[in-house]
Design a protein around this motif. Structure first.
Motif, mmCIF file in Angstrom:
data_model
loop_
_atom_site.group_PDB
_atom_site.id
_atom_site.type_symbol
_atom_site.label_atom_id
_atom_site.label_comp_id
_atom_site.label_asym_id
_atom_site.label_seq_id
_atom_site.Cartn_x
_atom_site.Cartn_y
_atom_site.Cartn_z
ATOM 1 N N LEU A 80 0.826 -1.212 0.000
ATOM 2 C CA LEU A 80 0.000 0.000 0.000
ATOM 3 C C LEU A 80 0.858 1.259 0.000
ATOM 4 O O LEU A 80 0.528 2.263 -0.660
ATOM 5 C CB LEU A 80 -0.923 -0.014 1.212
ATOM 6 N N VAL A 137 -9.567 1.899 1.349
ATOM 7 C CA VAL A 137 -9.060 0.774 0.563
ATOM 8 C C VAL A 137 -10.262 -0.065 0.161
ATOM 9 O O VAL A 137 -11.024 -0.533 1.019
ATOM 10 C CB VAL A 137 -8.062 -0.085 1.355
ATOM 11 N N ILE A 146 -7.028 2.371 -3.730
ATOM 12 C CA ILE A 146 -6.843 3.156 -2.512
ATOM 13 C C ILE A 146 -7.120 4.620 -2.841
ATOM 14 O O ILE A 146 -6.911 5.077 -3.974
ATOM 15 C CB ILE A 146 -5.422 3.004 -1.942
#
Length: 507
Positions: A80, A137, A146
């Motif tokens: 991420l 998310v 995201i």
């Protein structure tokens, strides 16, 4: 009160005596109860151990799975953060093409006014509505989206899945509201870890089926550990029960006999004591013979060795030829005595069960032929006709050295007791399950009284002009034949010669 205590003690002792006497009178029930108690104790111990091992296996599985959840959360956080960094570069205008694994990027202001777009279109209105102070998310198995706030700008990035499917066996990555972003929904006890900086959680099934199944595979071993001692105890109990019952019956018979016939009971006790004394005496005799035979062999070897040194003049001439003759006589007498001591030691080892046998398959005809050839010179010197009838291979299962020892002894006896001009024949016969070696002579034979003692230790048969040995040769031969699973039979009549037949197992 004191009198009451004194009166109570005999009553208590009587109860205890009855409780102790009942098991001795009911041996089978007592042993059965003991076996059940022993087996039950083993089973209880095994059950407790199983529970402890199960709990330990579950704890270990939970520990390892919690470590796995923490590792997965760290990998997800790194993925991420990489996507977030690419989004910031796009918003800053330093990124003009999609990086590998990224499907699309878009920006807008906090009011939802669209901005630049790169790659596939993204649902910016929905994302802007969800983003506040924490990133968002969403996505599924194919891709992840995201969205996060950078000042007055909303940045959204669509990229490859968070993790491939294989690392997420029995695990899942969950977003807000429990939505499955990767992996699978899990039923059962789980352990998990939050993804640092993101509203995600990684959960893993606490009991790894592979670890638990591997533990259950060891259950048969536990069953063996539990049942094995119980079965062995039952077998030993059965053996002891038979022995206890035999002794109990004998003791009961003696008590009954003492009551009805006291004189005969005393006689039986004396006979039993005499039998035990005889067994102990025989054991002591065998041990003494074996010990003394070893002790005698050492000085005999020295006598024989030094007599040979003197006879052959290893250190120069003796000085007189009579000394050489005397040394020769000493050596011959020593060897003769050495052979007799060897027979005694061999017999003692046989009686004590210490004589090792090595059973093997070999040709008895070839071995007997060798023994006959070794004794041909002795037969010729005494003018005895020694013949062996032709025979093909006769394969037997026996100890080769023992068969040679027996055959040589029987043939030596035949030549010893056969007068000059007599005949000795060696014949091999085969039937369905045995091979017989027969040595037939034309000697004096044995009387009926002598036949009954053939094979008895130290029994010698005196004949005019014949020098006998220790009387152990036939005893050793009979014992060796029995230990090999064979038999030795003698058929004879006074003046009619002797037929000695050794029967061995056919291979």
């Amino acid at each position: 009160m004191a009198g009451q205590h004194i009166a109570t003690r005999p009553l208590l002792y009587g109860v205890l005596d009855r409780l102790a006497a009942w098991p001795s009178r009911n041996i089978r029930i007592t042993v059965l109860f003991c076996v059940i108690a022993i087996g039950g104790s083993f089973a209880a111990a095994g059950a407790l151990q199983l529970r402890f091992e199960t709990a330990n296996a579950t704890r270990q599985a939970a520990y390892f799975e919690s470590r796995r959840a923490a590792d997965l959360s760290a990998v997800v956080a790194a993925s991420l953060e990489r996507a977030e960094e690419e989004g910031r570069r796009f918003a800053a205008g330093t990124l003009t093409s999609l990086p590998p694994g990224v499907h699309g990027m878009a920006i807008s202001d906090i009011n939802g006014t669209p901005g630049a777009v790169l790659g596939e279109a993204l649902p910016m209105e929905s994302l802007v509505a969800q983003v506040h102070d924490t990133p968002v998310v969403t996505g599924g198995k194919d891709r992840t989206i995201i969205a996060f706030r950078e000042g007055e700008t909303i940045i959204a990035v669509s990229f490859y899945p968070l993790l491939p499917g294989s690392p997420l066996d029995n695990a899942g990555i969950f977003g807000a509201g429990g939505a499955v972003l990767a992996g699978h929904a899990i039923s059962g006890e789980t352990v998990g870890a939050n993804v640092p900086g993101w509203p995600l959680r990684v959960e893993v099934l606490a009991q790894d089926p592979e670890a638990v199944n591997a533990w259950y595979a060891s259950v048969p071993l536990y069953i063996f550990v539990i049942a094995g001692p119980a079965l062995v105890g039952a077998w030993l109990a059965a053996v002891f029960v038979r022995e206890f019952e035999r002794r109990a019956k004998a003791a009961e018979a003696i008590r009954s006999l003492r009551t009805t016939r006291p004189a005969e009971a005393k006689l039986l006790v004396r006979l039993a004591n005499a039998e035990r004394a005889a067994v102990e005496s025989a054991r002591s005799k065998n041990e003494f013979i074996a010990h003394m035979s070893h002790e005698l062999r050492t000085p005999l070897n020295a006598i024989i060795g030094f007599s040979e040194v003197i006879e052959r003049g290893y250190y120069g001439p003796v000085g007189h030829k009579k000394y050489v003759e005397y040394a020769h006589d000493i050596g011959m007498a020593g060897r003769h005595l050495h052979d007799k001591v060897g027979d005694i030691l061999e017999f003692a080892n046989l009686e004590a069960g210490r004589y090792p046998l090595q059973l093997a398959v070999f040709d008895a005809a070839e071995l007997v032929g060798t023994v006959v050839s070794d004794n041909a010179g002795r037969a010729f010197s005494r003018r005895i006709s020694l013949t062996m009838l032709p025979s093909g291979p006769a394969m037997v299962t026996a100890d080769r050295a023992a068969v040679q020892r027996i055959t040589a002894n029987l043939l030596s006896n035949a030549l010893l007791y056969t007068p000059e001009g007599g005949k000795v024949h060696v014949v091999l016969r085969e039937d369905a399950g045995a091979v017989s070696i027969a040595i037939i002579d034309t000697g004096a034979g044995f009387s009926q009284a002598e036949r009954e003692t053939v094979g008895t230790a130290f029994r010698r048969f005196e004949r005019v002009g014949v020098s006998t040995g220790t009387g152990l040769g036939l005893a050793i031969a009979v014992s060796l034949a029995r230990r090999m699973g064979g038999a030795l039979r003698l058929e004879t009549a006074p003046g009619g010669g002797t037929s000695a037949e050794l029967r061995l197992r056919r291979a």
